[in-house]
Each structure stands twice: as structure tokens, then as C-alpha cells.
Design a protein around this motif. Structure first.
Motif, PDB file in Angstrom:
ATOM      1  N   ALA A 104      69.812 117.583  13.845  1.00  0.00           N
ATOM      2  CA  ALA A 104      70.919 116.904  13.219  1.00  0.00           C
ATOM      3  C   ALA A 104      71.717 115.755  13.441  1.00  0.00           C
ATOM      4  O   ALA A 104      72.312 115.400  13.381  1.00  0.00           O
ATOM      5  N   MET A 105      71.953 116.727  14.720  1.00  0.00           N
ATOM      6  CA  MET A 105      72.839 115.384  15.835  1.00  0.00           C
ATOM      7  C   MET A 105      72.330 114.429  15.749  1.00  0.00           C
ATOM      8  O   MET A 105      73.467 112.918  15.781  1.00  0.00           O
ATOM      9  N   GLY A 106      71.405 113.597  15.946  1.00  0.00           N
ATOM     10  CA  GLY A 106      70.657 112.076  15.933  1.00  0.00           C
ATOM     11  C   GLY A 106      70.521 111.485  14.526  1.00  0.00           C
ATOM     12  O   GLY A 106      70.180 109.998  14.882  1.00  0.00           O
ATOM     13  N   SER A 107      70.917 112.145  13.705  1.00  0.00           N
ATOM     14  CA  SER A 107      71.528 111.153  11.950  1.00  0.00           C
ATOM     15  C   SER A 107      72.232 111.087  12.398  1.00  0.00           C
ATOM     16  O   SER A 107      73.557 110.669  13.184  1.00  0.00           O
ATOM     17  N   LEU A 108      72.629 109.619  11.343  1.00  0.00           N
ATOM     18  CA  LEU A 108      73.817 109.217  11.143  1.00  0.00           C
ATOM     19  C   LEU A 108      74.656 109.909  10.236  1.00  0.00           C
ATOM     20  O   LEU A 108      74.355 110.677   9.499  1.00  0.00           O
ATOM     21  N   SER A 109      75.552 109.736  10.643  1.00  0.00           N
ATOM     22  CA  SER A 109      77.225 109.627   9.840  1.00  0.00           C
ATOM     23  C   SER A 109      77.716 109.564   8.266  1.00  0.00           C
ATOM     24  O   SER A 109      78.111 109.977   7.101  1.00  0.00           O
ATOM     25  N   ALA A 110      77.134 107.761   8.636  1.00  0.00           N
ATOM     26  CA  ALA A 110      77.431 107.454   7.662  1.00  0.00           C
ATOM     27  C   ALA A 110      76.560 106.734   7.745  1.00  0.00           C
ATOM     28  O   ALA A 110      75.507 105.949   8.801  1.00  0.00           O
ATOM     29  N   PRO A 111      75.704 105.385   7.083  1.00  0.00           N
ATOM     30  CA  PRO A 111      75.501 104.496   6.683  1.00  0.00           C
ATOM     31  C   PRO A 111      75.537 102.972   8.073  1.00  0.00           C
ATOM     32  O   PRO A 111      77.151 103.244   7.597  1.00  0.00           O
ATOM     33  N   GLY A 112      75.002 102.820   8.353  1.00  0.00           N
ATOM     34  CA  GLY A 112      75.497 102.472  10.196  1.00  0.00           C
ATOM     35  C   GLY A 112      75.666 102.699  10.864  1.00  0.00           C
ATOM     36  O   GLY A 112      76.183 102.356  12.529  1.00  0.00           O
ATOM     37  N   GLY A 113      75.789 104.008  10.790  1.00  0.00           N
ATOM     38  CA  GLY A 113      76.063 104.597  12.006  1.00  0.00           C
ATOM     39  C   GLY A 113      77.697 105.159  12.122  1.00  0.00           C
ATOM     40  O   GLY A 113      78.291 104.580  10.952  1.00  0.00           O
ATOM     41  N   PRO A 114      78.447 106.260  12.861  1.00  0.00           N
ATOM     42  CA  PRO A 114      77.408 106.341  14.465  1.00  0.00           C
ATOM     43  C   PRO A 114      76.780 107.403  13.932  1.00  0.00           C
ATOM     44  O   PRO A 114      77.249 108.419  12.734  1.00  0.00           O
ATOM     45  N   ARG A 115      76.153 107.761  15.153  1.00  0.00           N
ATOM     46  CA  ARG A 115      75.699 108.996  14.694  1.00  0.00           C
ATOM     47  C   ARG A 115      76.399 110.445  14.957  1.00  0.00           C
ATOM     48  O   ARG A 115      77.489 110.346  15.264  1.00  0.00           O
ATOM     49  N   LEU A 116      76.380 111.759  13.982  1.00  0.00           N
ATOM     50  CA  LEU A 116      76.751 112.534  14.744  1.00  0.00           C
ATOM     51  C   LEU A 116      77.050 113.121  15.943  1.00  0.00           C
ATOM     52  O   LEU A 116      77.920 113.583  16.306  1.00  0.00           O
ATOM     53  N   TYR A 117      75.449 112.762  16.792  1.00  0.00           N
ATOM     54  CA  TYR A 117      75.371 113.418  18.148  1.00  0.00           C
ATOM     55  C   TYR A 117      76.901 112.628  18.721  1.00  0.00           C
ATOM     56  O   TYR A 117      77.900 112.905  20.095  1.00  0.00           O
ATOM     57  N   ASP A 118      77.161 111.068  18.365  1.00  0.00           N
ATOM     58  CA  ASP A 118      79.080 110.547  19.123  1.00  0.00           C
ATOM     59  C   ASP A 118      80.260 110.709  18.735  1.00  0.00           C
ATOM     60  O   ASP A 118      81.066 110.234  19.173  1.00  0.00           O
ATOM     61  N   LEU A 119      80.098 111.996  17.182  1.00  0.00           N
ATOM     62  CA  LEU A 119      81.302 111.898  17.079  1.00  0.00           C
ATOM     63  C   LEU A 119      81.584 113.496  17.493  1.00  0.00           C
ATOM     64  O   LEU A 119      82.714 113.497  17.698  1.00  0.00           O
ATOM     65  N   GLY A 120      80.401 113.891  18.923  1.00  0.00           N
ATOM     66  CA  GLY A 120      80.832 114.878  19.494  1.00  0.00           C
ATOM     67  C   GLY A 120      79.465 115.958  18.790  1.00  0.00           C
ATOM     68  O   GLY A 120      79.717 116.632  18.107  1.00  0.00           O
ATOM     69  N   VAL A 121      79.741 117.105  20.695  1.00  0.00           N
ATOM     70  CA  VAL A 121      78.827 117.888  20.327  1.00  0.00           C
ATOM     71  C   VAL A 121      79.053 118.895  21.118  1.00  0.00           C
ATOM     72  O   VAL A 121      79.568 118.571  22.016  1.00  0.00           O
ATOM     73  N   PRO A 122      79.613 120.579  20.365  1.00  0.00           N
ATOM     74  CA  PRO A 122      79.677 121.237  21.421  1.00  0.00           C
ATOM     75  C   PRO A 122      78.513 121.846  22.736  1.00  0.00           C
ATOM     76  O   PRO A 122      77.298 121.411  22.131  1.00  0.00           O
ATOM     77  N   GLU A 123      79.579 121.687  23.819  1.00  0.00           N
ATOM     78  CA  GLU A 123      78.655 121.882  24.627  1.00  0.00           C
ATOM     79  C   GLU A 123      77.307 122.678  24.983  1.00  0.00           C
ATOM     80  O   GLU A 123      75.972 122.136  25.300  1.00  0.00           O
ATOM     81  N   GLU A 124      77.581 124.130  24.319  1.00  0.00           N
ATOM     82  CA  GLU A 124      76.372 125.014  24.028  1.00  0.00           C
ATOM     83  C   GLU A 124      75.194 123.866  23.723  1.00  0.00           C
ATOM     84  O   GLU A 124      74.250 124.950  23.522  1.00  0.00           O
ATOM     85  N   TYR A 125      75.582 122.838  22.223  1.00  0.00           N
ATOM     86  CA  TYR A 125      74.677 122.592  21.517  1.00  0.00           C
ATOM     87  C   TYR A 125      74.318 120.502  22.383  1.00  0.00           C
ATOM     88  O   TYR A 125      73.009 120.658  22.125  1.00  0.00           O
ATOM     89  N   LYS A 126      74.553 120.925  23.167  1.00  0.00           N
ATOM     90  CA  LYS A 126      74.391 119.120  23.255  1.00  0.00           C
ATOM     91  C   LYS A 126      73.288 119.004  23.902  1.00  0.00           C
ATOM     92  O   LYS A 126      72.722 117.995  23.918  1.00  0.00           O
TER      93      LYS A 126
END
Length: 213
Positions: A104-126
Motif C-alpha cells: 500500500a505504501m507505494g500508492s499516492l495519498s492524493a492525486p499528484g502525491g505524496p506517496r503514503l511512504y513519504d508521509l511516514g511508515v512505522p519502522e517495522e513495516y519500512k
């Protein structure tokens, strides 16, 4: 009827995809390193690994679609990108479609970005998130002769929230799918419907898409 190979076909996503495809009358081969505890009618189970493509070459030959659901966990933690690259190269120039279950983290949070990953990912899922992004990037950089798609599940997707089959889902393009209350979820069975629909209809050629309710 299509011949569909599911790599990692005894896992959560792979098991659901294999079962859905078999229920529609497709010829389904599930490839995994260990046989499942429970087998699904209509699915052929073969012991093998994405790490040994020569060992499963006979199964890959003539397939209409090869779906990789292999997760970068345990001894596969650092092996997935190279294995996927080798698989992509093997299928380039053939009529076989390559489908990949991304994160899921590679998908965009909104049209044009940012990615979900860029908004922060817990270390255990990084790490898993980074492998999913790397998988997308290598597919996007692949030769034109490779027919591929990558599907991003929503934020909540896994055996801890299996849910039920409703027969419905929504496609969100590059953007993560959320409902009107901001929930981002899909059951394993309905995710599988989206994947098998893509195999049958070919709506996304050499591109990724998101699904959810």
C-alpha cells in the motif's frame, strides 16, 4: 480459460487469488516452497520457488499470467527485487502477463502525491514498503516487451483482517482507495476478485492500480 501461475500461492494474497481463479474455471497452478495445510479444489500445487526459475520453467511455459505474491519476509527479506527482476526478464517478449501484488505504501495519498511512504511508515513495516516501491520501479523501467501490472492493496489488508467476500471493490488509479470515513480496507477474497478481473479484462497494461472499498 486462462492458465494462471500464482507464485507464493499458499500465502494470504496468493491463496485467495488461486481460489478465485479456480472458481471461475481457469487452470491454476500454485507454486510455493511448502504445500498448504488445506488445498483448494481446482488448484494444482507445485513445490518450487521464484528463486529457482529454471526449476519451475515447465510451469511458466505457456502461462497466460504469472502472479507474484511473494512477500519480503524471513529468508526472502532481501531476495524479492532480484528475483522479480529475473522473472521479468524471463517473461519479456512472451505473451505471458506478469502481475505483482505490491504494498500500500507505494500508492499516492492524493492525486499528484505524496506517496503514503513519504508521509511516514512505522519502522517495522519500512523494509517491506521499500521493497514494494522497488518492485514498482523495476517494472516501470522494464523493456516494452513485458506486459505487466502491479496492484496496490489498501492500508488494511492481511490475514489479521480477512473479512468476507462481498463481490465488490473500487479502483483508485494511483491513489489509495478510502471510503467516505477515511477507512482503507479490503478483504482477501475481494482483493482476489480485482486481481482475477484484471487478468481476464486487461484494463491496466504496463501500469499499477489501487483497489479497496
Amino acid at each position: 480459460m486462462a492458465r494462471i501461475i500464482v507464485l507464493g500461492g499458499t500465502g494470504y494474497a496468493g491463496g485467495h487469488i488461486a481460489a478465485e481463479a479456480a472458481s471461475r474455471g481457469h487452470e491454476v497452478v500454485s507454486i510455493a516452497r511448502k504445500p498448504p495445510v488445506e488445498k483448494t479444489d481446482g488448484v494444482e500445487y507445485v513445490e518450487g520457488s521464484i528463486l529457482d526459475l529454471d526449476g519451475i520453467a515447465d510451469q511458466l511455459e505457456g502461462a497466460d499470467a504469472v502472479i507474484s505474491t511473494v512477500a519480503p519476509r524471513a529468508d526472502m527479506a532481501d531476495a524479492v527485487p532480484d528475483a522479480l527482476q529475473a522473472l521479468a526478464e524471463r517473461l519479456t517478449g512472451t505473451p505471458t502477463r506478469l502481475g505483482v501484488v505490491g504494498g500500500a505504501m507505494g500508492s499516492l495519498s492524493a492525486p499528484g502525491g505524496p506517496r503514503l511512504y513519504d508521509l511516514g511508515v512505522p519502522e517495522e513495516y519500512k523494509h517491506e514498503a521499500e521493497v514494494g516501491i522497488a518492485s514498482l520501479e523495476l517494472l516501470q523501467a522494464s523493456e516494452p516487451g513485458l506486459d505487466w501490472f502491479l496492484v496496490h492493496p489498501p492500508k488494511v489488508f492481511g490475514s489479521w483482517e480477512p473479512g468476507e467476500r462481498t463481490g465488490s471493490y473500487r479502483v483508485g488509479g494511483d491513489v489509495v482507495v478510502e471510503d467516505s470515513e477515511g477507512n482503507s480496507y479490503i478483504s482477501g477474497a475481494d482483493f482476489a476478485i480485482a486481481v482475477v478481473d484484471e487478468i481476464e479484462k486487461g484494463a491496466h497494461r504496463r501500469e499499477r492500480f489501487t483497489v479497496g472499498y
